[in-house]
Design a protein around this motif. Structure first.
Motif, PDB file in Angstrom:
ATOM      1  N   ILE A 102       0.821  -1.212   0.000  1.00 49.71           N
ATOM      2  CA  ILE A 102       0.000   0.000   0.000  1.00 49.71           C
ATOM      3  C   ILE A 102       0.856   1.264   0.000  1.00 49.71           C
ATOM      4  CG2 ILE A 102      -0.236   0.054   2.535  1.00 49.71           C
ATOM      5  CD1 ILE A 102      -3.271   0.691   1.992  1.00 49.71           C
ATOM      6  N   ASP A 104       0.461   5.262   0.944  1.00 50.34           N
ATOM      7  CA  ASP A 104      -0.414   6.128   1.713  1.00 50.34           C
ATOM      8  C   ASP A 104       0.117   7.564   1.552  1.00 50.34           C
ATOM      9  OD1 ASP A 104      -1.894   7.259   3.794  1.00 50.34           O
ATOM     10  OD2 ASP A 104      -1.588   5.618   5.170  1.00 50.34           O
ATOM     11  N   LEU A 130      -2.264  -1.471  -3.523  1.00 50.86           N
ATOM     12  CA  LEU A 130      -3.301  -0.497  -3.173  1.00 50.86           C
ATOM     13  C   LEU A 130      -2.738   0.912  -3.078  1.00 50.86           C
ATOM     14  CD1 LEU A 130      -5.092  -2.432  -0.280  1.00 50.86           C
ATOM     15  CD2 LEU A 130      -5.579  -2.521  -2.733  1.00 50.86           C
ATOM     16  N   LYS A 132      -3.843   4.613  -1.697  1.00 50.00           N
ATOM     17  CA  LYS A 132      -4.766   5.539  -1.017  1.00 50.00           C
ATOM     18  C   LYS A 132      -4.377   6.943  -1.469  1.00 50.00           C
ATOM     19  CE  LYS A 132      -5.880   3.200   3.328  1.00 50.00           C
ATOM     20  NZ  LYS A 132      -5.726   3.251   4.794  1.00 50.00           N
TER      21      LYS A 132
END
Ligand code: PRP
Length: 179
Positions: A102, A104, A130, A132
């Protein structure tokens, strides 16, 4: 607070399909060459394991691991990221692909890209499952992205809450156990 999985955000099947598509892109980009895929512990382990098995035989793949952590997770975005476990393989001249679960704030990936550039990598690319995007603090290039997700806490497929639930085969949102 004790948390448990709430709803499936991304299914096992959707993950598998996307992982395979990313692997195809990597295969065609590095066709006939070699890559050093560097998984960032611990969250990226499951993603890396699935991803490398979908890369075609025309690419020579090596696997390495390293660990990074931001100083004082609670005081977020201090901007300081420490490399807490260094890779042991030779970096110089390699085509590095950093594999993360991820992104972020982007601070970890920015630091990692610098690390490989400083260590003489021939090329550096980033592959995250992922993203964000809404949480980004620094601009950092991401060459391969699985899914852009909202700013919600997620677990499973390598990602944890308090070192638990990394083994869940899909990606879940969470809720308190007593709800
Ligand atoms: C997560 C993730 C990235 C980092 C991303 O790691 O795997 O390394 O946070 O955050 P950033 O973009 O704000 O820098 P975490 O510290 O949760 O470790 P883990 O992979 O061992 O769970």
């Amino acid at each position: 607070m004790e948390l448990k999985p709430a709803e499936v955000l991304i299914s096992k099947e959707a993950i598998a399909e996307r992982v395979s598509a990313i692997a195809k892109e990597i295969t065609s980009r590095y066709d006939g060459g070699s890559v050093l895929m560097v998984g960032i512990l611990r969250g990226a382990v499951i993603f890396l394991a699935d991803l490398v098995r979908e890369i075609g035989p025309s690419v020579e793949v090596s696997i390495e691991f390293m660990k990074a952590s931001s100083y004082g997770a609670s005081t977020q975005s201090s901007g300081k990221v420490a490399i807490t476990q260094q890779p042991t393989m030779e970096i110089e001249g390699r085509n590095v692909i950093i594999v993360e679960d991820i992104v972020d704030t982007g601070l970890t990936l920015k630091r990692l890209r610098e690390y490989f550039a400083d260590h003489g990598a021939a090329s550096v690319a980033v592959c995250v499952l992922l993203d964000k995007q809404d949480r980004r603090v620094v601009d950092v290039p991401v060459e391969y992205t699985g899914f852009v997700i909202p700013d919600e806490f997620v677990v499973g497929y390598g990602m944890d809450y308090d070192e638990k639930m990394r083994n869940l085969p899909a990606i879940f949102t969470v809720r308190p156990v007593d709800e």
